[in-house]
Design an enzyme around this catalytic site. Structure first.
Site: not given
Length: 647
Positions: A2, A100
């Site tokens: 990301c 996560d």
């Protein structure tokens, strides 16, 4: 993977410019093409671009705790998140997703700043705690994921995965850092924590940065981890090889969790082949593998990759790369946001492009040379250290220095006859000698490149100070010492930066099991003679892999990615070199000696000397400065003349 970005007002709770935050986020669209989000509240703005890997439907960011008092934007993967989630749930934390990311906010609530010590993986994240009025930035232990930040004169802190996100704010000072320029022409990259811009810093690997509103200053980053090189008690070769396989297999296993297609780079070298061998033993399906081939047999490892692919029955994809792939020169400058001179970025970009056609996640073998002493310079350094230990510096310095100065530079001669650099290295102390071996341009060449005014701006600073800073805390053994230096400089600054930008340009996540911090720390504690035995680097790793790979894959000479720079600069890039180095592009910076640049170009293009490292470094510096010309100025030029959530 990301991209993250944000704005934090360190002084007040004023409104955040939403349009600016959106621009920062969009500047990193390539890092996360699947989704995007913003969070704004008084004095804080967080932005995120998402490449969906785990919990595809529930992992949207920014992500909050139960009462929305803690919010995080995060880039990376935490491989032990399931165990941590179980531990945190037992402590009373309530989870709404299976990703996560949510572990981070609850781990912060439970353990505060020490939460990062619990995470096993690669990450860079920014967390805002409204109740504590605290912004917490963190980067993983080895620096697999990047994070940049800048404190502006108005008290706002900008941060982002890439510098281009920060550059969207026109108030960010664009002045080049003279020391960064010196470091770039020494190493070919700019080591952490410096960047090309005086106003921008990189958060070093294994560090966190905690900012509380109203403190009025930018604190120093806090180190939470360092590779120990602490002896692990394993001295027997058989025991060491058994444990290498067991631990490497476990590091690979935890990196196979994904809800998208997953594969591996396969060059046919030791490290990538080791990763593929471990993956094949852990999967009931054929492993997806990708490699590129070159027309030039000097650089073509595709036959060795095919050998591994056949042995393990992988779904293997190969594409041929044009050895004259110089069209990427200008594009690379835009990817790296600062000068970057590792020419293997070109084939790395292409292999990431190939991999993304088949998979979204790829495992790589990066880190094997740093962990197991696989570089030829490691072997040469030990030889030089043996000489240094027998001959005192008071004798070596003047005698070898004089011999090195007198010995002719013979770029055309076989390697064994090129004694000039060896003699010069022996005249120096250990750190200066290793600096000489890793420098792309030596001290004399760099000095000759720079203008008189720029040399005054440097005030005597030399790039070797980077290594000296780390050497003061490095292990005593000469091999462990230079491995440590590589792990602090070359690994994050060159290798991992290259792979991150090349992979993220294609929306590809790359995982690096050899750089699992638990595995790496254990390997660091092996005896140096298990890593480098005689002339054999990566000795214990190769012995461990003998049951898994062919002899050709383990013991052939190292090849690696390379491009024919010298030929390019005399042929298809001849005019581009002259235009860049001899035109206004570099002269306007005020950094360089124009007569020297002209001499270098003429000497190289006439065939008298090989100046390809210097020319490539200058070419990439010129491409970078040209792309950012309206916004960025050198120290000399500046002296002469830019989905949202509410709680």
């Amino acid at each position: 993977m990301c991209g993250i970005a944000g704005i934090f007002d360190t002084q007040a709770r004023g409104p955040i410019n939403e349009e600016l935050l959106s621009r920062m986020n969009q500047a990193q669209f390539h890092r996360g093409p699947d989704d995007g989000g913003l969070h704004l509240e008084p004095g804080v703005g967080l932005a995120h671009r998402r490449l969906s890997i785990i919990d595809l439907s529930g992992g949207h960011q920014p992500l909050f705790n139960e009462d929305h008092s803690v919010v995080v934007v995060y880039n990376g993967e935490i491989y032990n998140f399931q165990g941590l989630a179980k531990e945190l749930a037992e402590a009373g934390h309530v989870f709404r997703t299976h990703c996560d990311t949510e572990v981070i906010v609850h781990a912060w609530e439970e353990w505060g700043e020490s939460c990062v010590e619990r995470f096993r993986g690669m990450f860079a994240f920014a967390l805002w705690d409204r109740n504590r009025e605290t912004l917490f930035l963190a980067r993983d232990r080895l620096g697999v994921k990047p994070l940049h930040y800048s404190l502006l004169p108005d008290g706002r802190l900008l941060f982002g995965s890439e510098i281009k996100a920060l550059l969207t704010d026109p108030s960010l000072p664009r002045e080049f850092d003279p020391r960064a320029v010196e470091e770039y022409f020494a190493y070919g990259y700019i080591p952490d924590p410096r960047s090309i811009f005086k106003a921008v810093r990189k958060l070093p690997p294994g560090h966190t940065l905690t900012l509380k509103r109203g403190d009025g200053r930018l604190p120093e980053p806090r180190e939470y981890w360092d590779v120990s090189f602490r002896p692990n008690g394993v001295h027997d070769l058989n025991e060491a090889t058994d444990q290498v396989i067991e631990r490497l297999r476990e590091a690979v296993r935890i990196r196979l969790v994904a809800e998208v297609p997953l594969g591996a780079f396969l060059s046919g070298g030791v490290d990538s082949s080791a990763v593929v061998a471990m993956m094949a033993g852990l999967s009931d399906r054929p492993v997806n593998t990708c490699s590129i081939s070159f027309g030039d047999p000097r650089f073509n490892e595709s036959a060795f990759a095919e050998q591994v692919a056949r042995r393990y029955g992988t779904s293997h994809y190969v594409e041929s790369v044009d050895p004259n792939d110089f069209d990427l020169v200008d594009r690379l400058a835009g990817l790296y946001d600062e000068p970057y001179a590792d020419s293997s970025a070109i084939p790395t970009y292409r292999v990431c492009e190939l991999a993304r056609k088949r998979v979204t996640v790829c495992l790589s073998g990066d880190g094997g040379d740093e962990s197991f002493a696989g570089y030829r310079r490691h072997r040469w350094h030990l030889h030089e250290e043996q000489v240094r230990s027998r001959i005192p510096q008071w004798f070596r310095g003047p005698v070898f220095g004089l011999l090195g100065a007198a010995y002719p530079k013979a770029d055309w001669a076989p390697q064994v006859l090129r004694a000039k650099s060896t003699l010069q290295a022996l005249a120096r102390d250990s750190v200066e000698g290793y600096f000489d071996s890793v420098s792309i341009l030596d001290n004399a060449t760099r000095k000759s490149l720079f203008s008189s005014q720029f040399k005054r701006d440097l005030q005597g600073y030399r790039a070797v100070e980077v290594l000296k800073r780390y050497a003061s805390r490095a292990p005593e053994h000469p091999l462990s010492r230079v491995q440590y230096l590589d792990m602090k400089t070359y690994l994050p600054g060159d290798i991992l930066t290259k792979v991150d930008r090349a992979s993220m340009a294609h929306g590809l996540e790359v995982r690096v099991p050899i750089l699992d911090h638990e595995f790496l720390d254990w390997v660091s504690g092996l005896s140096p003679d298990l890593k480098l035995a005689g002339r054999q680097g990566k000795y214990v790793l190769k012995k461990a892999l003998e049951p898994y790979l062919e002899t050709d894959n383990l013991y052939r000479p190292k090849m690696g990615f390379a491009v024919p720079l010298s030929d390019w600069f005399r042929g298809p890039l001849r005019e581009k070199v002259r235009e860049t180095l001899l035109g206004e592009q570099l002269s306007d910076t005020g950094l360089f000696d124009r007569k020297r640049l002209h001499w270098i170009v003429e000497q190289h293009q006439s065939g008298a000397r090989d100046f390809s490292p210097a020319i490539w470094s200058l070419l990439m510096f010129g491409a970078f400065s040209s792309q950012l010309r309206p916004l960025c100025v050198s120290p000399l030029a500046s002296s002469r003349i830019a989905h949202r959530h509410h709680p």
